[in-house]
Scaffold this active site. Structure first.
Site, PDB file in Angstrom:
ATOM      1  N   GLY A 181     -12.679   1.829 -41.614  1.00 58.82           N
ATOM      2  CA  GLY A 181     -12.237   3.028 -42.633  1.00 58.82           C
ATOM      3  C   GLY A 181     -12.885   2.264 -44.075  1.00 58.82           C
ATOM      4  O   GLY A 181     -13.227   0.987 -43.488  1.00 58.82           O
ATOM      5  N   MET A 225     -11.088   1.030 -46.530  1.00 59.40           N
ATOM      6  CA  MET A 225     -10.147   0.281 -46.910  1.00 59.40           C
ATOM      7  C   MET A 225     -10.179  -1.020 -45.318  1.00 59.40           C
ATOM      8  O   MET A 225      -9.461  -2.351 -46.232  1.00 59.40           O
ATOM      9  CB  MET A 225      -8.634   0.970 -46.458  1.00 59.40           C
ATOM     10  CG  MET A 225      -8.604   1.279 -47.612  1.00 59.40           C
ATOM     11  SD  MET A 225      -8.791   1.160 -49.034  1.00 59.40           S
ATOM     12  CE  MET A 225      -8.617   3.258 -49.828  1.00 59.40           C
ATOM     13  N   GLY A 226     -11.022  -1.516 -43.967  1.00 58.04           N
ATOM     14  CA  GLY A 226     -10.940  -1.948 -43.772  1.00 58.04           C
ATOM     15  C   GLY A 226     -11.212  -1.780 -42.176  1.00 58.04           C
ATOM     16  O   GLY A 226     -11.122  -1.170 -41.721  1.00 58.04           O
ATOM     17  N   VAL A 245      -9.864  -3.665 -37.806  1.00 58.93           N
ATOM     18  CA  VAL A 245      -8.995  -3.166 -37.565  1.00 58.93           C
ATOM     19  C   VAL A 245      -9.303  -4.261 -36.120  1.00 58.93           C
ATOM     20  O   VAL A 245     -10.050  -3.163 -35.535  1.00 58.93           O
ATOM     21  CB  VAL A 245      -8.103  -2.742 -37.294  1.00 58.93           C
ATOM     22  CG1 VAL A 245      -7.365  -3.280 -36.323  1.00 58.93           C
ATOM     23  CG2 VAL A 245      -7.412  -1.938 -38.357  1.00 58.93           C
ATOM     24  N   LYS A 301      -6.214  -7.487 -39.262  1.00 60.13           N
ATOM     25  CA  LYS A 301      -7.196  -6.755 -40.084  1.00 60.13           C
ATOM     26  C   LYS A 301      -7.673  -7.352 -41.007  1.00 60.13           C
ATOM     27  O   LYS A 301      -6.937  -8.064 -41.789  1.00 60.13           O
ATOM     28  CB  LYS A 301      -5.619  -5.557 -40.396  1.00 60.13           C
ATOM     29  CG  LYS A 301      -6.475  -4.348 -42.253  1.00 60.13           C
ATOM     30  CD  LYS A 301      -4.482  -3.707 -42.439  1.00 60.13           C
ATOM     31  CE  LYS A 301      -5.196  -2.563 -41.584  1.00 60.13           C
ATOM     32  NZ  LYS A 301      -3.783  -1.613 -42.149  1.00 60.13           N
ATOM     33  N   ASP A 335       2.505   7.304 -47.022  1.00 62.04           N
ATOM     34  CA  ASP A 335       1.825   7.721 -46.297  1.00 62.04           C
ATOM     35  C   ASP A 335       1.745   8.104 -44.427  1.00 62.04           C
ATOM     36  O   ASP A 335       1.549   7.599 -43.262  1.00 62.04           O
ATOM     37  CB  ASP A 335       0.870   6.804 -45.806  1.00 62.04           C
ATOM     38  CG  ASP A 335      -0.735   7.434 -46.418  1.00 62.04           C
ATOM     39  OD1 ASP A 335      -0.961   8.580 -45.750  1.00 62.04           O
ATOM     40  OD2 ASP A 335      -1.647   6.271 -45.188  1.00 62.04           O
TER      41      ASP A 335
END
Length: 582
Positions: A22, A24-25, A27, A42, A140
């Site tokens: 995504g 943000m990073g 995995v 991650k 979240d």
């Protein structure tokens, strides 16, 4: 340069395939070549065009997740294994749970049954309870962050925007916002984030679980969705056993939301009657009928490395034996074992053959006389014993061991454990507005990590909590500062409120006594952390101290089976060093 499929991080984590990616990073499904186990790794993904400041914030988010879950040791929270660095970038190494996210299960199979949703609710509530007790707000909670395994395990993951000591540096951008469809109204409107925001997220997640869709339109304009969250009516779930609980969690005002302990009490009667297997294997089969067992989402690049497979097979090998056979090349064992002969009855002669003796003829083989035969046998025994003993000595010498086995007095005792090393640490427990009077110093073990958070609710006024947590998360020093607590309240009021707030956690006050040299009390109490897989009893030793108009609570919490040693080694060593410095 190595291809993506053969990258190795920090010299031990071999990246195998992408589990998810995504903004943000990324995995990865990976393999720990040192401990021979699958892990999830991650990696930060820097989108094109980000500034240096934004890149730093993405790195901080990654480390924030590691710091958050490092504090937690709970069966419903993904376990942190390591934080590795490669080329200056942090990689968070976590438990790899073969599972699907709750979002995937709902997407592929529709709404959950009442019992399935209840199991999810209980597990997430247990995870959030552990997080909140550690001063962490997840921020979240949503179906995409709930993992469900085929064996029934349910775990909360992705603490990437959890609130802890780094909060101040993470509020300048929208990264901390969370998912619009599941965000609490007070967070969406810019108000303070408290643990009650996670209660809303849990309610919204259960809404999606029983209805098959989010409470708000997640596919539309994010700003429009947030506007509906803030200004619109709260959606009501369809009538059913979980509808009242979901509505109680999704109350617009944070103070009106059902506490986590009450959530679990409401779910217990449903779970008590639920079947043992709630999520059947059909829910975990990919559309094609094939799915890698060691992944938690559909793989993007699913090529299995030949060398990785080989390593997986080698991992099943228990390793070299501690000695080599006659044709081996390993070192000899330190003790070659008993000599290859036994003892005859008391006073008898040693024999090389323990088998029953055969009758001896009057003359030996080849016409030898009985006397000659006896002499020959005796000489053979002497030669055999000499060779055997010589071999024993040789084995001891080659193995660098003394020829004579050590006596009990010579046995080396195991070395005593190294004493804990303490250092003077500073903390800042001022309130969120930065009022003075919250600075302090205290002696803490050098390897303990500090976390800071704001607290509210539980019959207690707002406070600032500073925690120092051991590397394994089992021991903790907590410094809780309640500014302007006096004269409206008393120390007795705090003790009573503490008992009420922890009543659902099996709070037991063992003793309470006045402090000799300070205005306050010392106390010891026990609590129980309950989860779907068991419970853990914890003991807290604490001093409750009045300092001007402020109340300070300084306590050490450990597993109850450590309480006797921890009182001397930690509480008696740490708490007397606490000093308010301004």
């Amino acid at each position: 340069m190595a291809s993506e499929e053969t990258r190795v991080v920090a010299g031990r984590y071999r990246l195998r395939s992408v589990l998810g990616s995504g903004s943000m990073g990324t995995v990865w499904s990976a393999y720990d070549e040192f401990l021979h186990r699958p892990v999830a790794v991650k990696e930060i993904l820097l989108p094109p065009g980000v500034t240096a400041g934004q890149a730093d914030e993405l790195r901080e988010r990654t480390l924030r997740e590691a710091r958050a879950i490092a504090v937690l040791s709970h069966p419903n929270v993904i376990t942190l294994h390591d934080v590795a660095r490669q080329d200056g970038e942090p990689f968070v190494v976590m438990e790899l749970l073969p599972s699907h996210s709750l979002a995937e299960l709902i997407r592929d199979h529709g709404p959950l049954s009442v019992e399935q949703a209840a199991a999810v609710g209980d597990a997430v509530a247990a995870a959030l309870g552990a997080a909140h007790n550690a001063g962490i707000t997840h921020r979240d909670v949503k179906p995409g962050n709930v993992l469900v395994a085929e064996d029934g395990r349910i775990k909360l993951t992705d603490f990437g925007i959890a609130r802890n000591v780094s909060d101040a540096s993470m509020t300048r951008t929208g990264m901390t916002l969370g998912s619009p469809a599941y965000i609490a109204p007070e967070v969406a409107s810019g108000r303070a984030v408290t643990p009650a925001a996670d209660l809303w997220g849990l309610g919204a997640t259960l809404f999606c679980a029983v209805e098959g869709h989010p409470p708000y339109d997640a596919d539309g304009d994010p700003l429009e969705t947030i506007g509906r969250v803030v200004k619109g009516d709260v959606p009501r779930p369809s009538p059913g056993p979980l509808a009242p609980l979901i509505s109680a969690l999704m109350a617009k005002e944070p103070r009106d939301r059902m506490p986590l302990a009450q959530v679990r009490r409401e779910l217990y009667p449903i779970l008590e009657k639920a079947p043992r297997v709630l999520f059947g294997p059909e829910m975990f089969a990919a559309a094609s009928g094939q799915r890698e067992a060691a992944t938690d989402t559909r793989e993007i690049s699913a090529s299995r490395l030949a060398e990785g497979l080989a390593e997986g097979e080698l991992a099943a090998d228990p390793g070299p034996l501690p000695f080599a056979g006659p044709s081996g090349t390993g070192e000899l064992a330190p003790d070659p074992g008993p000599l290859p002969f036994g003892a005859a009855p008391s006073g008898g002669t040693l024999t090389a053959d323990p088998a029953p003796a055969r009758p001896v003829a009057a003359s030996g083989p080849g016409g030898r006389s009985v006397r000659a035969t006896v002499v020959l046998v005796a000489v053979s025994i002497v030669v055999f014993l000499t060779a055997a003993f010589g071999g024993f000595v040789a084995a001891r010498v080659i193995g660098a061991q003394p020829v004579v086995p050590p006596s009990k007095e010579q046995t080396v005792e195991p070395s005593a454990p190294q004493p804990t090393v303490f250092e003077r640490r500073t903390g800042e427990a001022s309130n969120v507005k930065g009022a003075p009077g919250g600075a302090f110093t205290v002696d803490v073990p050098v390897d303990w990590t500090r976390f800071t958070s704001s607290q509210a609710g539980d019959d207690l006024p707002p406070s600032t909590l500073v925690q120092f947590v051991s590397a394994d998360g089992s021991q903790m020093l907590a410094v809780n500062h309640f500014p302007k607590y006096f004269p409206a309240n008393s120390v007795t009021d705090y003790v009573s409120a503490l008992g009420r707030s922890r009543s659902n956690a099996g709070f037991t006050l063992v003793y309470e006594a006045k402090l000799a040299e300070q205005d306050g009390v010392t106390m010891m109490y026990r609590t129980i952390d309950r989860s779907t897989t068991g419970s853990v009893s914890r003991t807290t030793y604490a001093n409750v101290i009045r300092q001007g108009t402020s109340l300070w609570v300084v306590g050490v919490t450990v597993p109850t089976d450590q309480e006797e040693t921890a009182k001397v080694a930690l509480y008696d060593r740490i708490v007397p060093t606490f000093q308010v410095t301004g």
